[in-house]
Design an enzyme around this catalytic site. Structure first.
Site, PDB file in Angstrom:
ATOM      1  N   HIS A   1      -7.884 -11.954   0.870  1.00  0.00           N
ATOM      2  CA  HIS A   1      -6.677 -11.625   0.112  1.00  0.00           C
ATOM      3  C   HIS A   1      -5.546 -11.331   1.066  1.00  0.00           C
ATOM      4  O   HIS A   1      -5.752 -10.895   2.206  1.00  0.00           O
ATOM      5  CB  HIS A   1      -6.924 -10.430  -0.826  1.00  0.00           C
ATOM      6  N   CYS A   2      -4.316 -11.611   0.594  1.00  0.00           N
ATOM      7  CA  CYS A   2      -3.125 -11.263   1.370  1.00  0.00           C
ATOM      8  C   CYS A   2      -2.409 -10.140   0.628  1.00  0.00           C
ATOM      9  O   CYS A   2      -3.038  -9.356  -0.080  1.00  0.00           O
ATOM     10  CB  CYS A   2      -2.232 -12.480   1.580  1.00  0.00           C
ATOM     11  N   ALA A   3      -1.093 -10.077   0.738  1.00  0.00           N
ATOM     12  CA  ALA A   3      -0.364  -8.949   0.164  1.00  0.00           C
ATOM     13  C   ALA A   3      -0.401  -8.941  -1.355  1.00  0.00           C
ATOM     14  O   ALA A   3      -0.341  -7.875  -1.982  1.00  0.00           O
ATOM     15  CB  ALA A   3       1.086  -8.964   0.643  1.00  0.00           C
ATOM     16  N   THR A   4      -0.508 -10.117  -1.969  1.00  0.00           N
ATOM     17  CA  THR A   4      -0.460 -10.175  -3.435  1.00  0.00           C
ATOM     18  C   THR A   4      -1.478 -11.121  -4.048  1.00  0.00           C
ATOM     19  O   THR A   4      -1.624 -11.156  -5.264  1.00  0.00           O
ATOM     20  CB  THR A   4       0.929 -10.636  -3.908  1.00  0.00           C
ATOM     21  N   ARG A   5      -2.210 -11.911  -3.259  1.00  0.00           N
ATOM     22  CA  ARG A   5      -3.049 -12.969  -3.808  1.00  0.00           C
ATOM     23  C   ARG A   5      -4.503 -12.864  -3.373  1.00  0.00           C
ATOM     24  O   ARG A   5      -4.792 -12.484  -2.240  1.00  0.00           O
ATOM     25  CB  ARG A   5      -2.536 -14.349  -3.362  1.00  0.00           C
TER      26      ARG A   5
END
Length: 628
Positions: free
Chosen positions: A25-29
């Site tokens: 995962h990244c900052a939002t996904r």
């Protein structure tokens, strides 16, 4: 809906645990790599209130969650029994992936795990620059030195962090590749580098081959290439070595071979490539910085939507490593603030309470560089605000490019980026140009959106078409369901009349024609309407929802009220009804259908918007005429 419920729904609609190759995962996904993307149901996930959007790009199935992505990620891992992510290979055997998709997949997997601390380190460096400019700190003070070490440690030892994540991505032992990264920044190597730079220094040799020492601190490309070589060697060694010997001799072989190879060949070649990329970009930028600003300001958010922005992240880091500054990131700030301004415009303009709340929270997140909630939840669904945000981003980008603004530490475009733009000599015209261009982008997008970003009909009522005689418009937006598929035998059998059903995506029921309110159930879950042409319509919200005794339903009309297409009849709390365990399939029934020849559905589409043509009632004479 709790994180665990969202996680279960996501896991179900990506094809289950057995369909997942890897998850990060990244900052939002949430970024899934799936064995078979055809097993994933993107539309079903989009209907989940805990999911903002689903994007299929770069060989990844990306589920946009927003600021709570880490909590949902942990819940998904717990549900799926995923203990450690990224240990799977980049692609399954025989899988065909184009070069761009493979590049984006590699870059996102390598940089995503520490994206938050990268941004935090850049912000801290920028704030230290502000403190020095205003005289709050000096570079000789102990306070400055400790905070500088905190902000610079990740970038100074970048090869270690990249070695670990690259090793996981390439399917090898990440601690081996991290050790290779450590060798590139080891004190012995740094001392040898310093000694080799002095006049008359003797040349160092490895088995008779001259070694060129290069400063690999903050470098990107050398360790990624070295990690790929190491992982390839490890896989070959594991095929040849007995299982009892692999744990020791495979890492030994990788370290003993890859580290010298990196200093002798991989490092110098990668450094040359890094310099070519940096100087090549700088040469293109120097030709027309204002044009580069306009283009980047316009297309950056489009790149974010498709996940293509990851391809530019290494270039920005590489510019900082080779040149000591980067001109690309300042060009992106107007693009970000353009969408933030458009979101603010929607917040000011709309009278839809839910959209206003969403726009308010998305505006706050956007200021700090998280634009996915704004783009997917606010501007893109309404189209014009997204376009105005891109236009404003292009205008602001032109000004920032013309100002030739630089950043001197890595970070992601947000309100703190201004601090990272302060050059060693203090605030100058390059900084003020970036401030002006960025603020202009935000204000311009906001004003354009306030003036023309939302249809006027959105402010007062849903968009509806004028119905023809004997035509019923869709009273709500949602998924269309044939009447015989309704999970209630009374409705499905047609005993109450012909028609169709809608599974609602929103909590509003609007008038489907000109007429009046004929009946209104005391429990507010159903309403009877009579059109001016004599058609009787029953709209029954959900199955067995009479048991709620009116809870979660609000009526806006009373019996005898005259209605016209688009008038708001009933509002209901969609999520609360679902959480209470009720099915929301909503039959739209022609109660007096036996007086007509037939009832036809106007659309074969799976999803319909409220106010669009839905059903047509044919008189018996009309059918006879068509037969003759």
């Amino acid at each position: 809906m709790g994180y665990q419920d969202v996680a279960r729904d996501i896991l179900t609609h990506v094809g289950g645990r057995e369909n997942i190759i890897s998850l990060v995962h990244c900052a939002t996904r949430l970024r899934f790599k799936l064995k078979d993307q055809k097993q994933a149901d993107a539309q079903a996930l989009k209907n989940n209130p805990g999911v903002i959007m689903v994007v299929e790009s770069g060989g990844q199935f990306q589920v946009v969650i927003g600021n709570h992505v880490h909590d949902v990620y942990n819940a998904v891992c717990a549900e799926a029994g995923i203990v450690e992510d990224g240990v799977q290979p980049a692609s399954e055997p025989g899988e065909k992936v184009n070069i761009l998709s493979r590049l984006i997949d590699i870059v996102s997997a390598v940089f995503t795990p520490f994206i938050g601390v990268m941004a935090a380190s850049g912000i801290l460096k920028g704030l230290l620059a502000v403190a020095v400019v205003f005289g709050w700190l000096t570079t000789e003070s102990g306070t400055y030195k400790l905070w500088f070490a905190a902000s610079d440690s990740l970038f100074y030892f970048f090869p270690l962090a990249l070695g670990y994540t690259a090793g996981k991505k390439f399917g090898g032992n990440p601690f081996v590749t991290m050790a290779i990264g450590g060798a590139l920044t080891h004190p012995v190597v740094m001392q040898a580098l310093e000694a080799s730079s002095q006049a008359g220094a003797a040349t160092e040799y490895f088995l008779g081959i001259p070694v060129t020492f290069i400063n690999y601190s903050s470098s990107v490309i050398p360790i990624i290439l070295a990690a790929w070589v190491s992982c390839w060697l490890e896989k070959q060694g594991n095929k040849l070595l007995p299982s009892a010997m692999r744990n020791f001799f495979s890492p030994l072989f990788c370290l003993a071979f890859t580290v010298p190879l990196t200093f002798l060949l991989i490092g110098p070649v990668a450094t040359w490539l890094s310099q070519m990329l940096a100087h090549g970009y700088q040469a293109i930028y120097a030709l027309a910085p204002w044009l580069a600003g306009g283009v980047m300001g316009a297309i950056w958010q489009v790149c974010v939507i498709f996940g293509l922005h990851w391809g530019l992240v290494p270039l920005m880091i590489n510019n900082l490593s080779v040149l000591g500054h980067d001109t690309m990131m300042p060009l992106l700030l107007p693009a970000v603030m353009g969408q933030v301004g458009a979101t603010l415009g929607v917040f000011i303009r709309t009278r839809d309470k839910k959209l206003k709340v969403l726009a308010g929270s998305a505006f706050t997140a956007g200021i700090f560089g998280i634009t996915e909630p704004a783009v997917y939840g606010v501007t893109l669904p309404n189209r014009r605000p997204f376009i105005f945000g891109c236009i404003a981003g292009a205008v602001g980008g032109v000004i920032v490019g013309f100002s030739q603004t630089n950043v001197y530490s890595f970070g992601f475009a947000n309100i703190f980026s201004f601090a990272q733009m302060i050059p060693p000599g203090g605030v100058d015209a390059t900084v003020w140009g970036a401030v002006f261009g960025t603020l202009l982008s935000l204000v311009l997008a906001c004003v354009l959106t306030c003036i023309a970003g939302l249809p006027r009909t959105e402010v007062n009522a849903p968009v509806v078409t004028k119905p023809r005689e004997n035509e019923i418009l869709a009273p709500m937006s949602g998924t269309v369901l044939a009447m015989d598929q309704v999970p209630d035998s009374t409705f499905a059998s047609g005993l109450l009349g012909e028609g169709a059903a809608i599974i609602p995506l929103t909590g509003k029921v609007i008038a489907p024609f000109y007429g009046e309110v004929a009946s209104l159930f005391q429990t507010r879950h159903a309403i009877g309407l009579l059109s001016d042409s004599g058609i009787e319509v029953l709209i029954h919200i959900g199955i067995d929802t009479v048991k709620l005794n009116g809870q979660y339903f609000t009526t806006h009309v009373k019996v005898g009220d005259k209605i016209k297409p688009g008038d708001l009849l009933i509002e209901f709390d969609r999520q609360a009804i679902l959480d209470a365990g009720y099915d929301l399939a909503t039959p739209v029934i022609i109660s007096n259908s036996d007086e007509y020849a037939s009832v036809m559905r106007n659309t074969n589409d799976h999803v319909i918007d409220s106010g669009m043509p839905f059903l047509t009632v044919l008189n018996k004479g009309e059918v006879n005429e068509s037969i003759s």
